[in-house]
Design an enzyme around this catalytic site. Structure first.
Site, PDB file in Angstrom:
ATOM      1  CE  LYS A 297     -10.811  14.062   7.035  1.00 35.31           C
ATOM      2  NZ  LYS A 297      -9.875  13.248   6.143  1.00 35.31           N
TER       3      LYS A 297
ATOM      4  CB  SER B  88     -17.357  13.548   2.740  1.00 33.77           C
ATOM      5  OG  SER B  88     -16.479  12.503   2.535  1.00 33.77           O
TER       6      SER B  88
ATOM      7  CE1 TYR C 178     -11.319  13.489  -3.248  1.00 36.05           C
ATOM      8  CE2 TYR C 178     -11.395  12.338  -4.908  1.00 36.05           C
ATOM      9  CZ  TYR C 178     -11.719  12.500  -3.462  1.00 36.05           C
ATOM     10  OH  TYR C 178     -12.237  11.545  -2.984  1.00 36.05           O
ATOM     11  N   PRO C 179      -7.461  17.098  -4.906  1.00 36.33           N
ATOM     12  CG  PRO C 179      -6.763  19.440  -4.866  1.00 36.33           C
ATOM     13  CD  PRO C 179      -7.414  18.255  -5.788  1.00 36.33           C
ATOM     14  CG  MET C 180      -8.641  15.458   0.622  1.00 35.59           C
ATOM     15  SD  MET C 180     -10.047  14.149   1.183  1.00 35.59           S
ATOM     16  CE  MET C 180     -10.691  14.939   2.461  1.00 35.59           C
TER      17      MET C 180
ATOM     18  NE  ARG D 223      -3.600   0.243   2.249  1.00 40.42           N
ATOM     19  CZ  ARG D 223      -4.412   0.790   3.180  1.00 40.42           C
ATOM     20  NH1 ARG D 223      -4.723  -0.101   4.427  1.00 40.42           N
ATOM     21  NH2 ARG D 223      -5.105   1.870   3.010  1.00 40.42           N
TER      22      ARG D 223
ATOM     23  CG  HIS E 257     -14.470   8.628   5.239  1.00 41.78           C
ATOM     24  ND1 HIS E 257     -15.309   9.114   4.592  1.00 41.78           N
ATOM     25  CD2 HIS E 257     -13.395   8.553   4.347  1.00 41.78           C
ATOM     26  CE1 HIS E 257     -15.130   9.748   3.373  1.00 41.78           C
ATOM     27  NE2 HIS E 257     -13.817   9.292   3.212  1.00 41.78           N
TER      28      HIS E 257
END
Length: 252
Positions: free
Chosen positions: A152, A226, A148-150, A134, A175
């Site tokens: 919190k 999310s 896509y970037p994200m 992984r 999640h």
């Protein structure tokens, strides 16, 4: 005191998005285009030995829409190796027919939100084949990609970083169940970018059926992680490019 999540890191990642200068490409003569394609092929052929040596992985996709024309996703052992790839591409003749559309620098990451965390017993987590695979994944050559970037959120009552570890672990467990329900349909690679780029994480999804991206992301919108704490950047979606299909795309 709020406890920070501990992370394990693997290969460094660069998403290099480029736009094609079609005006310059069509204005070039046959010989100039032939030289550019020859150098592009030579550049791409250097990637297989790296993957065979388990020192990195690479994938190339066309991008649908006007944000870019294609993306090269590189996984390598160091930032220096990524920098060398950027420089090597910029030196080939084909690069003069491209412009830089967007880039994202990050590193493949696993957190300890999973109960117990990897390596919590004192063992080397990299000796666990599942963990190693992984953190240093071979990129699938699936038909489609979505990136896509994200972040919190850090807003008043909706501040992810002010939640205690148990609450964050509980939310992430829920999640994660959604993501695991798409096993076999979507492969997901999470890369951390705190201190590396403008967002906190990059999410790269691979699938044979692009519709699964929409279904997965939409379903996750209703999950609290999310819905309450997620902030999302631009989405890039596209189709697999091989050396042959890349050349086909460039034909006049």
């Amino acid at each position: 005191m709020i406890e920070a999540a501990m992370t394990l890191e693997g290969w460094y990642a660069l998403h290099d998005f480029r736009s094609l200068n079609w005006t310059a490409w069509t204005a070039a003569d046959d010989e100039e285009r032939a030289v550019a394609l020859e150098e592009l092929h030579a550049f791409m052929q250097e990637w297989s030995p790296v993957e065979e040596a388990k020192e990195g992985s690479t994938a190339v996709y066309s991008i649908v829409g006007q944000k870019a024309d294609f993306v090269m996703m590189f996984l390598r052992e160091s930032l220096e190796a990524l920098n060398q790839l950027e420089t090597a591409f910029n030196k080939i003749a084909f690069a003069q027919y491209t412009t830089k559309a967007y880039s994202y620098v990050s590193i493949v990451e696993l957190s300890n939100y999973a109960a117990g965390g990897s390596g919590s017993d004192g063992s080397d987590p990299m000796q666990n084949p599942h963990v190693a695979a992984r953190l240093k994944p071979i990129l699938p050559q699936a038909k489609h990609i979505c990136f896509y970037p994200m972040n919190k959120k850090r807003e008043l009552a909706d501040n992810w970083y002010m939640l205690d570890m148990d609450k964050r672990r509980e939310l992430m467990a829920s999640h994660g169940l959604i993501g695991r329900s798409y096993a076999g349909k979507v492969k997901q690679i999470i890369t951390g970018s705190v201190g590396f780029d403008d967002w906190e994480w990059g999410v790269t999804l691979f699938a044979e059926d692009a519709l699964q991206f929409k279904k997965l992301v939409y379903e996750m919108r209703f999950d609290e992680v999310s819905a309450r704490y997620g902030e999302f950047g631009p989405f890039y979606v596209g189709n697999l490019l091989t050396e042959e299909s890349f050349e086909e795309m460039l034909k006049l």
